[in-house]
Design a protein around this motif. Structure first.
Motif, PDB file in Angstrom:
ATOM      1  N   SER A  90       0.821  -1.328  -0.092  1.00 43.51           N
ATOM      2  CA  SER A  90      -0.022   0.171   0.048  1.00 43.51           C
ATOM      3  C   SER A  90       0.945   1.144  -0.069  1.00 43.51           C
ATOM      4  O   SER A  90       0.453   2.393   0.221  1.00 43.51           O
ATOM      5  CB  SER A  90      -1.113   0.035   1.123  1.00 43.51           C
ATOM      6  OG  SER A  90      -0.280  -0.124   2.455  1.00 43.51           O
ATOM      7  N   THR A  91       2.079   1.371  -0.249  1.00 44.66           N
ATOM      8  CA  THR A  91       2.838   2.325  -0.246  1.00 44.66           C
ATOM      9  C   THR A  91       3.849   2.248  -1.595  1.00 44.66           C
ATOM     10  O   THR A  91       4.424   1.126  -1.857  1.00 44.66           O
ATOM     11  CB  THR A  91       3.992   2.235   0.901  1.00 44.66           C
ATOM     12  OG1 THR A  91       3.133   2.285   2.241  1.00 44.66           O
ATOM     13  CG2 THR A  91       4.767   3.650   0.953  1.00 44.66           C
ATOM     14  N   ASP A 151      -2.000   2.846  -2.836  1.00 44.16           N
ATOM     15  CA  ASP A 151      -2.511   1.681  -2.428  1.00 44.16           C
ATOM     16  C   ASP A 151      -3.661   1.589  -3.391  1.00 44.16           C
ATOM     17  O   ASP A 151      -4.646   2.188  -3.683  1.00 44.16           O
ATOM     18  CB  ASP A 151      -3.374   1.532  -1.112  1.00 44.16           C
ATOM     19  CG  ASP A 151      -3.949   0.428  -0.479  1.00 44.16           C
ATOM     20  OD1 ASP A 151      -3.619  -0.592  -1.295  1.00 44.16           O
ATOM     21  OD2 ASP A 151      -4.706   0.255   0.437  1.00 44.16           O
ATOM     22  N   PRO A 152      -3.671   0.184  -4.272  1.00 40.74           N
ATOM     23  CA  PRO A 152      -2.808  -0.920  -4.048  1.00 40.74           C
ATOM     24  C   PRO A 152      -1.362  -0.525  -5.109  1.00 40.74           C
ATOM     25  O   PRO A 152      -1.757   0.115  -6.062  1.00 40.74           O
ATOM     26  CB  PRO A 152      -3.431  -2.122  -4.415  1.00 40.74           C
ATOM     27  CG  PRO A 152      -4.518  -1.549  -5.561  1.00 40.74           C
ATOM     28  CD  PRO A 152      -4.846  -0.087  -5.257  1.00 40.74           C
TER      29      PRO A 152
END
Length: 605
Positions: free
Chosen positions: A531-532, A535-536
């Motif tokens: 999620s970084t 996200d997604p």
């Protein structure tokens, strides 16, 4: 320190950016080791076997000059060393890598710094490695010798200190210098007493020795404060024997002394309980029915009985009779009746093969001539059992005579031929001696594929096709290859080839909408949903366990689906690292694609 970043989108990277990333890292590492160089950072262990030294590959920090001739400190690789001579001296070696730039000029694109070994001591900065190894970074900075950690090694720590001017106790928090100074003060004051097991009179001060010599030994129970021992008591004491005690002999039955008086022949006779008196005993002689004195007759009888004698009665009857008296030389005991025998002269019948009797002198002589253990052996006869015949002379051999027999004879001198057996001739013996052991009747094959390299030829020549299976020495033409004609590669083309950007594709991959690897060809990767930074998105990892190298750099090429976009969040990573991929749909929203995005991973050399 500058830290490069990349925001979502495609960033244009310049060569200066990559150089700057490298310089930031290298400058920090080289500054860290510069105060301790030259030294071994890792590896370079030394072993010795069968007269050969081997120094393992490793990483070292060296001082020297860079490509511009300026002094520098570099962390470089050492490829290792094998040889019979140590020590070796490692110095910095600079190797340029050239490539043709956009301006068509051949220029360096990189400088490789390595450690160059030499068995001769150079006149430039070096790192020496001998049979005990070399100076290591952890030893140089003192990590392995620190005293402020459990297990620190202080065996080689030297302490400089001065003897304290006055005695004082050691305390927590004192330095080693202060502590050793206070201990030295005590040793100095105690002088030789500090190193003795026991103190003797000679160790005491003179005034104390005088007092010691004039002392009076203390006796337990005695007091020296008053003179209460008179002359009378001293005289009384002198009359008492050494070891005397205040003994009182007991009285009563069992304690009375032998009475005075008595005369020869008298004995002590019971008088009353615990007492006796001297008296002459009565002279009644003992009998079988009354006790008394032993008579002279009984004494004589007793003296005639052996010590330990008993009242033995020898049994009678068959088996117990004694050897009879009488007999004479040559007689034997002969059966008389059950259990008895009488002396008699035996009959002189000589033994025969059918009757027992005495051994004759002839038989005794025959027996004496037979060896102990002899048997009634008869040597077998017939073919295979005959002995070697007597006679014969030098040069003769045993020749077949008849079945199982042979006779001495001189063999014929016929020489062996290819068709008849016989003796080996001198010529054949000489020929045999000239043949190597294990030789065979080998004939080298001929024809194409079996011909030897032809003799002749000279430096610079090559074997050139002559005919099927044969070649001749010839000087090749020196035409340089062009884009339209084959030939030799020019030095310029060789340099261009060496400086080509080198890479290899390590795998092709298809991703799924569940953030897994659908199919691939090449080294295996792992894929996960993260999620970084958004996200997604996809996280692509390059495991070293699957073949990705931690010392190699990898880049990613992405292919999106119809009207979709895909962004690589990390441009270059090392083996063991990971890429982040953002996949956007037509609206630009991050998603996990239904269109099976594809990626290619490239390894840069």
């Amino acid at each position: 320190m500058k830290e490069h970043i990349q925001k979502p989108g495609v960033r244009k990277w310049a060569g200066e950016d990559l150089i700057e990333l490298q310089e930031e890292t290298l400058s920090a590492l080289q500054a860290l080791v510069e105060p301790y160089a030259p030294c071994i950072v890792q590896g370079c262990e030394v072993t010795h076997a069968n007269g050969v030294y081997q120094v393992q590959p490793g990483i070292v920090a060296l001082k020297g000059n860079n490509e511009n001739g300026n002094a520098c400190t570099k962390i470089v690789r050492f490829a290792g060393y094998t040889g019979e001579v140590l020590p070796i001296y490692l110095t910095i070696k600079v190797t340029p890598y050239m490539r043709v730039y956009a301006d068509e000029e051949n220029k360096p694109i990189a400088y490789e710094y390595t450690a160059e070994p030499d068995t001769n001591q150079p006149d430039v900065p070096y790192l020496k490695i001998d049979a005990d190894g070399g100076e290591r970074l952890v030893d140089t900075i003192g990590i392995t010798q620190k005293l402020d950690r459990e297990g620190g090694n202080a065996s080689n720590v030297k302490v400089a200190f001065s003897t304290s001017t006055a005695r004082s106790n050691i305390t927590t928090g004192s330095t080693l210098k202060e502590t050793f100074g206070r201990i030295a003060r005590w040793f100095s004051d105690l002088k030789t007493l500090a190193f003795k097991d026991k103190v003797s009179k000679t160790d005491l001060d003179t005034s104390l020795t005088t007092e010691f010599n004039n002392k009076v030994d203390k006796v337990s129970g005695k007091g020296l404060s008053t003179n209460d021992f008179t002359t009378t008591l001293k005289d009384k004491l002198e009359k008492i024997a050494p070891g005397a005690n205040n003994y009182t002999h007991p009285t009563g039955s069992g304690n009375n002394h032998i009475p005075a008086g008595g005369s020869s022949g008298q004995y002590l006779k019971y008088s009353s309980a615990g007492t006796a008196a001297w008296a002459t005993p009565s002279s009644n002689v003992a009998s079988s029915s009354a006790a008394g004195f032993m008579s002279a007759t009984d004494k004589s009888k007793l003296d005639g009985i052996a010590e330990g004698a008993n009242k033995y009665s020898h049994p009678t009857g068959s088996g117990n009779n004694h050897i009879p008296a009488g007999g004479s030389s040559g007689q034997y005991l002969k059966y008389s009746s059950a259990g008895t025998a009488a002396w008699a002269t035996p009959s002189s019948n000589v033994a025969s093969s059918s009757a027992a009797g005495f051994m004759s002198a002839t038989d005794k002589s025959k027996l004496d001539g037979i060896d102990s253990g002899a048997n009634n052996y008869a040597h077998p006869t017939g073919s295979g059992n005959n002995h070697i015949p007597a006679g014969g002379s030098s040069g003769q051999y045993l020749k077949y005579s008849s079945a199982g027999t042979a006779a001495w004879a001189i063999p014929s001198s016929n020489v062996a031929t290819s068709s008849a057996a016989g003796f080996m001739s001198a010529a054949d013996k000489s020929k045999l001696d000239g043949i190597d052991s294990g030789a065979n009747n080998y004939a080298h094959p001929t024809g194409s594929g079996n011909n030897h390299i032809p003799s002749g030829g000279s430096s610079g020549q090559y074997l050139k096709y002559s005919s099927a299976g044969s070649a001749a020495w010839a000087t090749p033409s020196s035409n340089v290859a062009t884009s339209s004609a084959a030939g030799f590669m020019s030095a310029t083309d060789k340099g261009n080839l060496d400086n080509l950007f080198k890479f290899r594709i390590v795998g092709y991959y298809t991703l799924t909408k569940t953030a897994t690897v659908g199919s691939y060809s090449g080294l295996a990767i792992t894929c996960n949903k993260v999620s970084t930074p958004v996200d997604p998105c996809y996280s692509i990892s390059l495991p070293t366990a699957n073949g990705f190298s931690a010392s190699k750099t990898y880049c990613l090429i992405c292919f999106a689906g119809y009207e979709h976009t895909i962004e690589g969040y990390d441009s270059f990573v090392k083996g063991g690292g990971s890429f982040t991929i953002i996949y956007r749909n037509r609206a630009g929203t991050p998603t996990l694609s239904d269109y099976s995005p594809r990626i290619v991973i490239i390894e840069l050399n």
